[in-house]
Design a protein around this motif. Structure first.
Motif, PDB file in Angstrom:
ATOM      1  N   THR A  36      -2.894  -1.817  -5.709  1.00 55.98           N
ATOM      2  CA  THR A  36      -3.170  -1.668  -4.279  1.00 55.98           C
ATOM      3  C   THR A  36      -2.441  -0.475  -3.667  1.00 55.98           C
ATOM      4  O   THR A  36      -2.662  -0.164  -2.494  1.00 55.98           O
ATOM      5  CB  THR A  36      -2.751  -2.938  -3.524  1.00 55.98           C
ATOM      6  OG1 THR A  36      -1.345  -3.167  -3.727  1.00 55.98           O
ATOM      7  CG2 THR A  36      -3.540  -4.141  -4.019  1.00 55.98           C
ATOM      8  N   GLU A  89       0.810  -1.218   0.000  1.00 51.47           N
ATOM      9  CA  GLU A  89       0.000   0.000   0.000  1.00 51.47           C
ATOM     10  C   GLU A  89       0.844   1.270   0.000  1.00 51.47           C
ATOM     11  O   GLU A  89       0.343   2.327  -0.390  1.00 51.47           O
ATOM     12  CB  GLU A  89      -0.920   0.007   1.225  1.00 51.47           C
ATOM     13  CG  GLU A  89      -1.928  -1.127   1.247  1.00 51.47           C
ATOM     14  CD  GLU A  89      -2.809  -1.083   2.471  1.00 51.47           C
ATOM     15  OE1 GLU A  89      -2.544  -0.235   3.360  1.00 51.47           O
ATOM     16  OE2 GLU A  89      -3.754  -1.881   2.556  1.00 51.47           O
ATOM     17  N   GLU A  90       2.076   1.191   0.448  1.00 57.70           N
ATOM     18  CA  GLU A  90       2.902   2.399   0.561  1.00 57.70           C
ATOM     19  C   GLU A  90       4.302   2.122   0.034  1.00 57.70           C
ATOM     20  O   GLU A  90       4.924   1.124   0.388  1.00 57.70           O
ATOM     21  CB  GLU A  90       2.975   2.849   2.028  1.00 57.70           C
ATOM     22  CG  GLU A  90       3.812   4.095   2.239  1.00 57.70           C
ATOM     23  CD  GLU A  90       3.821   4.545   3.689  1.00 57.70           C
ATOM     24  OE1 GLU A  90       4.693   5.356   4.058  1.00 57.70           O
ATOM     25  OE2 GLU A  90       2.956   4.081   4.453  1.00 57.70           O
ATOM     26  N   SER A 105      -7.780  11.168 -10.748  1.00 58.05           N
ATOM     27  CA  SER A 105      -7.385  10.216  -9.712  1.00 58.05           C
ATOM     28  C   SER A 105      -8.219  10.473  -8.462  1.00 58.05           C
ATOM     29  O   SER A 105      -9.035  11.397  -8.413  1.00 58.05           O
ATOM     30  CB  SER A 105      -5.884  10.356  -9.386  1.00 58.05           C
ATOM     31  OG  SER A 105      -5.644  11.592  -8.734  1.00 58.05           O
ATOM     32  N   ARG A 106      -7.980   9.654  -7.463  1.00 51.17           N
ATOM     33  CA  ARG A 106      -8.638   9.812  -6.165  1.00 51.17           C
ATOM     34  C   ARG A 106      -7.705  10.495  -5.172  1.00 51.17           C
ATOM     35  O   ARG A 106      -7.807  10.309  -3.960  1.00 51.17           O
ATOM     36  CB  ARG A 106      -9.043   8.440  -5.633  1.00 51.17           C
ATOM     37  CG  ARG A 106      -9.942   7.658  -6.574  1.00 51.17           C
ATOM     38  CD  ARG A 106     -10.142   6.236  -6.087  1.00 51.17           C
ATOM     39  NE  ARG A 106     -10.707   6.198  -4.753  1.00 51.17           N
ATOM     40  CZ  ARG A 106     -10.903   5.078  -4.057  1.00 51.17           C
ATOM     41  NH1 ARG A 106     -10.556   3.915  -4.585  1.00 51.17           N
ATOM     42  NH2 ARG A 106     -11.425   5.115  -2.845  1.00 51.17           N
ATOM     43  N   ALA A 157      -6.371   3.364  -6.728  1.00 55.82           N
ATOM     44  CA  ALA A 157      -6.264   3.411  -5.265  1.00 55.82           C
ATOM     45  C   ALA A 157      -5.405   4.548  -4.730  1.00 55.82           C
ATOM     46  O   ALA A 157      -5.467   4.837  -3.530  1.00 55.82           O
ATOM     47  CB  ALA A 157      -5.709   2.076  -4.750  1.00 55.82           C
ATOM     48  N   LEU A 158      -4.599   5.214  -5.565  1.00 55.92           N
ATOM     49  CA  LEU A 158      -3.652   6.210  -5.077  1.00 55.92           C
ATOM     50  C   LEU A 158      -4.354   7.367  -4.379  1.00 55.92           C
ATOM     51  O   LEU A 158      -5.267   7.972  -4.930  1.00 55.92           O
ATOM     52  CB  LEU A 158      -2.800   6.741  -6.227  1.00 55.92           C
ATOM     53  CG  LEU A 158      -1.616   7.612  -5.799  1.00 55.92           C
ATOM     54  CD1 LEU A 158      -0.559   6.782  -5.103  1.00 55.92           C
ATOM     55  CD2 LEU A 158      -1.012   8.330  -7.001  1.00 55.92           C
ATOM     56  N   GLU A 159      -3.896   7.677  -3.145  1.00 57.74           N
ATOM     57  CA  GLU A 159      -4.469   8.761  -2.358  1.00 57.74           C
ATOM     58  C   GLU A 159      -3.459   9.843  -2.006  1.00 57.74           C
ATOM     59  O   GLU A 159      -3.853  10.959  -1.684  1.00 57.74           O
ATOM     60  CB  GLU A 159      -5.076   8.201  -1.058  1.00 57.74           C
ATOM     61  CG  GLU A 159      -6.214   7.215  -1.277  1.00 57.74           C
ATOM     62  CD  GLU A 159      -6.749   6.668   0.024  1.00 57.74           C
ATOM     63  OE1 GLU A 159      -6.192   7.034   1.089  1.00 57.74           O
ATOM     64  OE2 GLU A 159      -7.711   5.882  -0.012  1.00 57.74           O
ATOM     65  N   GLU A 160      -2.183   9.537  -2.049  1.00 61.19           N
ATOM     66  CA  GLU A 160      -1.160  10.516  -1.676  1.00 61.19           C
ATOM     67  C   GLU A 160       0.038  10.407  -2.614  1.00 61.19           C
ATOM     68  O   GLU A 160       0.545   9.307  -2.858  1.00 61.19           O
ATOM     69  CB  GLU A 160      -0.700  10.296  -0.230  1.00 61.19           C
ATOM     70  CG  GLU A 160       0.386  11.266   0.221  1.00 61.19           C
ATOM     71  CD  GLU A 160       0.769  11.107   1.674  1.00 61.19           C
ATOM     72  OE1 GLU A 160       1.845  11.585   2.067  1.00 61.19           O
ATOM     73  OE2 GLU A 160      -0.018  10.483   2.431  1.00 61.19           O
ATOM     74  N   LYS A 209      -1.516   2.965  -2.305  1.00 64.46           N
ATOM     75  CA  LYS A 209      -2.257   4.132  -1.834  1.00 64.46           C
ATOM     76  C   LYS A 209      -1.363   5.350  -1.623  1.00 64.46           C
ATOM     77  O   LYS A 209      -1.836   6.484  -1.764  1.00 64.46           O
ATOM     78  CB  LYS A 209      -2.964   3.800  -0.517  1.00 64.46           C
ATOM     79  CG  LYS A 209      -4.047   2.741  -0.638  1.00 64.46           C
ATOM     80  CD  LYS A 209      -4.727   2.510   0.706  1.00 64.46           C
ATOM     81  CE  LYS A 209      -5.840   1.482   0.580  1.00 64.46           C
ATOM     82  NZ  LYS A 209      -6.514   1.235   1.885  1.00 64.46           N
TER      83      LYS A 209
END
Length: 440
Positions: A286, A247-248, A340-341, A314-317, A288
């Motif tokens: 996956t 995830e990171e 994007s999200r 899924a990318l948030e940051e 984020k």
């Protein structure tokens, strides 16, 4: 079977002759005692006493019976310190666990005793998919690393062990020297536990190539030009593809402790690195959080990376701080916001606005900028000399940042007024708070 008399003689049981002699001796003693008490002292008569036994290991009691004496080799031995059979079995399982890992077949109380005594140095091929006990993995972590912040790894000691173990392998991987199987063979063991990778060092090949001569490379800086020295680093594609829960991803392309061997090429994030990394993060659905900091990422490389993140599920940051991203990279990042999200975008300490010589007005009104966003805008304006208007109306920027941005705008406007043939054209008010009206 031995006859009864033989067994009695062997075990030291008095025989019939010994009993008859004992009874005769007793009668004589009693009669003698009676005569002495009635008539006075009489001459003593010898009593019939069996001769002492000469056999070794036997002692003669007062009754004439023979008793066996046992002498222990260890004077401190006692029945109380004899280990139980259960404990002996547990000890045997622990000593032979690497060759015969018996664990699931044990009772819960015996299983815990085995886990408490297992060595943290057992091969991961034996323990990775067999042991889930957190106390065991805690011992593995504390033995290897003096400082352990398990909260940064979701509170799981097992996850912490595999994430840090994999990070250490990546940080010390030397291209063309280290066998890639050293990392890829770990995938079946750690794929279910690794959710974050923070690698703050990527080593280049052992022997650096000679520096290119002047004039060999074009100055256009286009994305198509990939002619660079062969200082490519470890390619993460195969590894990340096998980490199904990642995830990171937090990366820094550089060397931490180069000492006297300093070379600028040690900190070179090449185009080949960039394209490989772009394909890697695009395929990782996956992911984020993606951070690539302090890696000399310029506009062209930033655009390659950002283009691969368009429509990421899924990318948030996204964090590209402390790089060389300029206005072109910032425009690509702005496009990403609508495809994007993304919730967090960090471009701090780059060259956005700093090298711009044409932009005079920016409108960021009605945006959620926040405290950190205001600080980043202020950093971007620190070297800008052309921006004259900055619209921050209805944007939740901290008052201090807004005030300092206003001061920078006033300085730019004053310099522009002195250069302009018609200074009256700069009398219109600015929309960011200036020093004359810090309260708005």
């Amino acid at each position: 079977m031995l006859p009864m008399q033989s067994m009695q003689a062997t075990l030291g049981t008095p025989t019939s002759s010994a009993l008859s002699r004992f009874s005769t001796s007793t009668q004589d003693k009693s009669s003698t005692a009676g005569q002495t008490s009635s008539t006075g002292p009489q001459p003593s008569r010898p009593s019939i006493i069996p001769p002492p036994s000469k056999s070794k290991g036997w002692s003669t009691g007062a009754s004439g019976g023979r008793m066996r004496r046992i002498i222990a080799e260890d004077p401190e031995w006692s029945l109380a310190i004899v280990p139980l059979l259960t404990e002996l079995c547990i000890q045997h399982i622990v000593e032979n666990f690497q060759n015969n890992p018996i664990l699931q077949q044990l009772l819960p109380e015996h299983k815990q005793k085995v886990l408490d005594h297992l060595s943290p140095d057992l091969p991961l091929a034996v323990t990775a998919n067999l042991i889930d006990d957190e106390s065991y993995w805690r011992r593995c972590c504390t033995q290897r690393w003096p400082v352990c912040h398990v909260a940064k790894h979701g509170g799981s000691w097992k996850r912490m062990f595999f994430e840090r173990h994999l990070e250490n392998l990546l940080k010390h991987f030397i291209p063309s020297t280290t066998d890639p199987a050293l990392i890829l063979d770990l995938l079946p063991l750690c794929r279910n536990y690794v959710r974050r990778l923070r690698v703050d060092q990527f080593l280049p090949p052992m022997k650096l190539p000679p520096r290119p001569r002047s004039g060999e490379l074009s100055d256009s800086g286009s994305e198509a030009e990939v002619e660079e020295p062969a200082t490519d680093h470890y390619q993460l594609g195969d590894l990340v593809a096998g980490l199904s829960h990642l995830e990171e991803l937090d990366l820094v392309y550089g060397v931490k402790d180069c000492g006297m061997n300093f070379e600028w090429n040690l900190f070179l994030f090449t185009y080949r690195d960039c394209h490989s990394l772009a394909a890697t993060i695009k395929a990782c659905h996956t992911l984020k959080i993606f951070r690539l900091t302090r890696s000399k990422v310029d506009d062209d490389k930033a655009r390659v990376l950002i283009r691969s993140l368009l429509d990421h599920p899924a990318l948030e940051e996204l964090d590209l701080s402390h790089n060389l991203v300029g206005d072109r990279g910032a425009r690509a990042a702005a496009k990403l916001l609508s495809h994007s999200r993304l919730r967090v975008l960090n471009l701090a300490n780059n060259q956005v606005l700093a090298v711009n010589t044409t932009l005079t007005s920016i409108n960021l009104s009605c945006n959620h900028i926040g405290l950190d966003g205001g600080k980043q805008l202020l950093e971007g304006m620190s070297d800008n000399r052309t921006l004259l208007e900055f619209d921050l109306r209805l944007s939740d920027v901290a008052q201090e940042s807004e005030y300092l941005i206003g001061r920078a705008l006033c300085a730019n406007r004053e310099a522009a007024r002195q250069r302009a043939p018609n200074p009256s054209c700069f009398l219109s008010p600015i929309t960011a708070k200036g020093p004359e009206n810090p309260a708005g």
